[in-house]
Motif scaffolding. Structure first.
Motif, PDB file in Angstrom:
ATOM      1  N   TYR A 202      13.576 -30.651 -44.622  1.00 16.17           N
ATOM      2  CA  TYR A 202      14.582 -31.277 -43.761  1.00 16.17           C
ATOM      3  C   TYR A 202      14.625 -32.792 -43.962  1.00 16.17           C
ATOM      4  O   TYR A 202      15.699 -33.369 -44.181  1.00 16.17           O
ATOM      5  CB  TYR A 202      14.284 -30.945 -42.297  1.00 16.17           C
TER       6      TYR A 202
ATOM      7  N   ILE B 292      17.793 -30.752 -27.373  1.00 21.92           N
ATOM      8  CA  ILE B 292      18.401 -30.978 -28.682  1.00 21.92           C
ATOM      9  C   ILE B 292      19.924 -30.858 -28.636  1.00 21.92           C
ATOM     10  O   ILE B 292      20.641 -31.549 -29.366  1.00 21.92           O
ATOM     11  CB  ILE B 292      17.792 -30.021 -29.736  1.00 21.92           C
TER      12      ILE B 292
ATOM     13  N   SER C 195      22.798 -32.917 -30.591  1.00 20.95           N
ATOM     14  CA  SER C 195      23.376 -32.235 -31.744  1.00 20.95           C
ATOM     15  C   SER C 195      24.871 -31.984 -31.595  1.00 20.95           C
ATOM     16  O   SER C 195      25.558 -31.761 -32.586  1.00 20.95           O
ATOM     17  CB  SER C 195      22.647 -30.909 -32.015  1.00 20.95           C
TER      18      SER C 195
ATOM     19  N   THR D 119      23.141 -31.422 -37.503  1.00 22.21           N
ATOM     20  CA  THR D 119      21.785 -31.226 -38.024  1.00 22.21           C
ATOM     21  C   THR D 119      21.033 -32.534 -38.290  1.00 22.21           C
ATOM     22  O   THR D 119      19.880 -32.500 -38.738  1.00 22.21           O
ATOM     23  CB  THR D 119      21.820 -30.391 -39.321  1.00 22.21           C
TER      24      THR D 119
ATOM     25  N   PRO E 257      17.522 -33.611 -35.030  1.00 25.20           N
ATOM     26  CA  PRO E 257      16.059 -33.642 -34.889  1.00 25.20           C
ATOM     27  C   PRO E 257      15.441 -34.977 -35.300  1.00 25.20           C
ATOM     28  O   PRO E 257      14.499 -35.457 -34.670  1.00 25.20           O
ATOM     29  CB  PRO E 257      15.598 -32.498 -35.803  1.00 25.20           C
TER      30      PRO E 257
ATOM     31  N   ASN F  22      18.265 -26.873 -37.185  1.00 24.28           N
ATOM     32  CA  ASN F  22      17.605 -27.618 -36.109  1.00 24.28           C
ATOM     33  C   ASN F  22      16.521 -26.779 -35.457  1.00 24.28           C
ATOM     34  O   ASN F  22      15.398 -27.239 -35.235  1.00 24.28           O
ATOM     35  CB  ASN F  22      18.631 -28.020 -35.045  1.00 24.28           C
TER      36      ASN F  22
END
Length: 540
Positions: free
Chosen positions: A17, A193, A197, A202, A205, A292
């Motif tokens: 990521y 989150i 988001s 994405t 995070p 995520n």
């Protein structure tokens, strides 16, 4: 999470990521072309209908300790236990919604900021997630006249919303790896989150994890100035706390726990209760991103037991040769009081100006020194001083410094690339709210995410981002104390900066690669800006 034959952690989702984040100029993060649906945006704070709320009013008492004392010198006021007033003051001064802004400046990303009916609000702590960042819960054994239970602190209204009655502090204590002496209550900090988001998809995070550091570093400074102890723990049984709070862990999860000493005996609570109230969610469509949830899940599962020790500092390697070394003069002292610094701190999008004159080397040194105090650990429990943040400077208009790219270390600037870089800065920036030709300098904070994950496992990414956020906040506060402008940005081509510095490569798998991770445009601001600032006291 797996380990190799030498016992070294081999992260998967978190590692892939952050590599994608850092290379997103070449490999865009999915989904491409995401457009934020502002009509369906979430609230900036939680609302629970049918709960008992305790509202707090009034400002905070003067704080005469200045930023130099609490940040650079590490001084503390005389030690004392918490009371309810000091806890609420601490939460409010850093994370309360304290200012309404109406400004006219060059920020096409916030075109409504000049409209009175569409206000923009601010808090003392900077945040990559803006106002869509952290949630704060208080679990109390009944100190200061509170009913034992769990409360949500509303950062907009400065009130505690009681979610359940019952002393569950023993269950929280058992979720921590070590016994906590003297703590009878706990703060639990979570990231919801979805709140971020919906805007960043994405990218969320990474963005939200920096907010752990911006908030906790500010709370730690304030606590130090008041003689209070504030040591967030990042390693604990996340799942058990999520269960107590009745959270869907893929949408919201605990990221830090702060033991609080109210000067009472540790009250052992064996109640087996959990939150029953459901949040009233404003948004109709909750967009969920598989990536995520995969990254957050991996970090959650990697948090059991004690925090692994990070023993080895990463190397600062660059393929470029040092062209010149400049010994910076003594930094300008940060003499503004901490309370005033937090009051005036702001992001300076579109307001920097080269017409005011160059920035001094002393002021630049003060901001660099402040930012790298994050390497001292930001009072996170169990994290020893460790080089997790580096700094480079792209100089545009600083007294007696040639334009170019410099690496900063140990009070010195090393000139690595000579020549004007304003075009490079503008070309590699994704938004339109900065004229880099008007900035004095662009401080580039760097990190070694792979190095840290090799030592700490997947949750090392959260540590890296949290300390990055702390360094960002320290520079913001230093700039405020120096009466200079400062604006942070994550929307730039990381790989282009890495190529400029020759410190990391997209195709490399070297954990010692030093990656540019955040930029801060700094310098004098325009004079006579058309603006209105309305200070909000607690309870307004």
């Amino acid at each position: 999470m797996a380990t190799d034959s030498m016992g070294v952690f081999v992260p998967s989702a978190a590692s892939a990521y952050i590599r994608n984040v850092l290379c997103r100029a070449q490999i865009p993060l999915e989904p491409e072309g995401h457009k934020t649906n502002w009509e369906d945006k979430p609230r900036t704070h939680k609302v629970y209908f049918g709960t008992k709320s305790i509202r707090f009013h009034g400002g905070y008492s003067p704080n005469e300790m200045n930023l130099e004392q609490v940040l650079i010198d590490g001084e503390s006021a005389k030690s004392r236990p918490y009371d309810l007033d000091s806890l609420i003051e601490l939460l409010w001064v850093a994370y309360g919604i304290k200012r309404r802004k109406v400004q006219i400046y060059r920020n096409e990303g916030v075109s409504h900021i000049h409209k009175y009916m569409q206000p923009v609000f601010a808090r003392g702590a900077s945040g990559g997630g803006s106002l869509y960042s952290l949630e704060i819960y208080l679990s109390t054994a009944g100190e200061q006249g509170l009913v034992p239970g769990i409360y949500n602190w509303n950062s907009s209204r400065n009130e505690l919303q009681r979610l359940v009655v019952g002393n569950v502090t023993d269950s929280i204590r058992q979720a921590l790896p070590d016994a906590v002496e003297g703590a009878s209550s706990f703060l639990i900090i979570t990231i919801k989150i979805w709140k971020n988001s919906f805007k960043y998809s994405t990218f969320a995070p990474h963005v939200t994890a920096t907010d752990i550091g911006t908030a906790c570093s500010t709370w730690a400074l304030w606590a130090r100035s008041r003689g209070l102890e504030f040591k967030p723990q990042l390693w604990f049984d996340e799942s058990s706390l999520n269960e107590i709070l009745s959270l869907n862990p893929d949408l919201e999860s605990a990221v830090a726990v702060v033991p609080l000493n109210f000067g009472m005996d540790e009250s052992r609570g064996s109640w087996k209760v959990k939150v029953q109230h459901e949040e009233n969610e404003k948004s109709v469509n909750l967009l969920r991103w598989d990536r995520n949830e995969l990254v957050v899940r991996e970090m959650r599962e990697a948090g059991q037991g004690n925090i692994p020790a990070a023993h080895v500092n990463p190397s600062r390697k660059s393929g470029r040769q040092v062209l010149e070394t400049i010994e910076l003069p003594e930094p300008t002292p940060l003499t503004m009081t901490l309370s005033e610094t937090l009051r005036v701190r702001r992001s300076t999008f579109g307001m920097l100006s080269d017409a005011v004159g160059p920035m001094t080397q002393q002021d630049l040194h003060a901001m660099l020194l402040a930012g790298l105090r994050a390497n001292q650990g930001v009072d996170f429990a169990g994290i020893t001083p460790h080089q997790t943040i580096g700094a480079w400077v792209l100089v545009n208009n600083v007294e007696d410094l040639k334009p170019g790219a410099y690496r900063y270390q140990d009070g010195k600037l090393e000139l690595m690339v000579e020549g004007g870089l304003c075009d490079f800065q503008q070309r590699t920036y994704y938004l339109k709210n900065y004229d880099f030709g008007a900035t004095a300098a662009v401080i580039t904070l760097t990190g070694w995410p792979e190095h840290l994950m090799n030592q700490l496992g997947p949750r090392g990414l959260r540590v890296q981002d949290a300390l990055l956020g702390a360094a960002c906040q320290y520079i913001y506060l230093a700039a405020a104390s120096l009466k200079l402008g400062c604006g942070a940005a994550l929307g730039f081509a990381y790989d282009a900066y890495a190529e400029l510095f020759d410190s990391a490569r997209v195709e490399s798998n070297d954990p010692e690669d030093e990656w540019p991770m955040l930029i801060l445009a700094v310098g004098p601001e325009q004079q006579d800006i058309a603006e209105m600032q309305m200070e909000l006291e607690p309870g307004q």
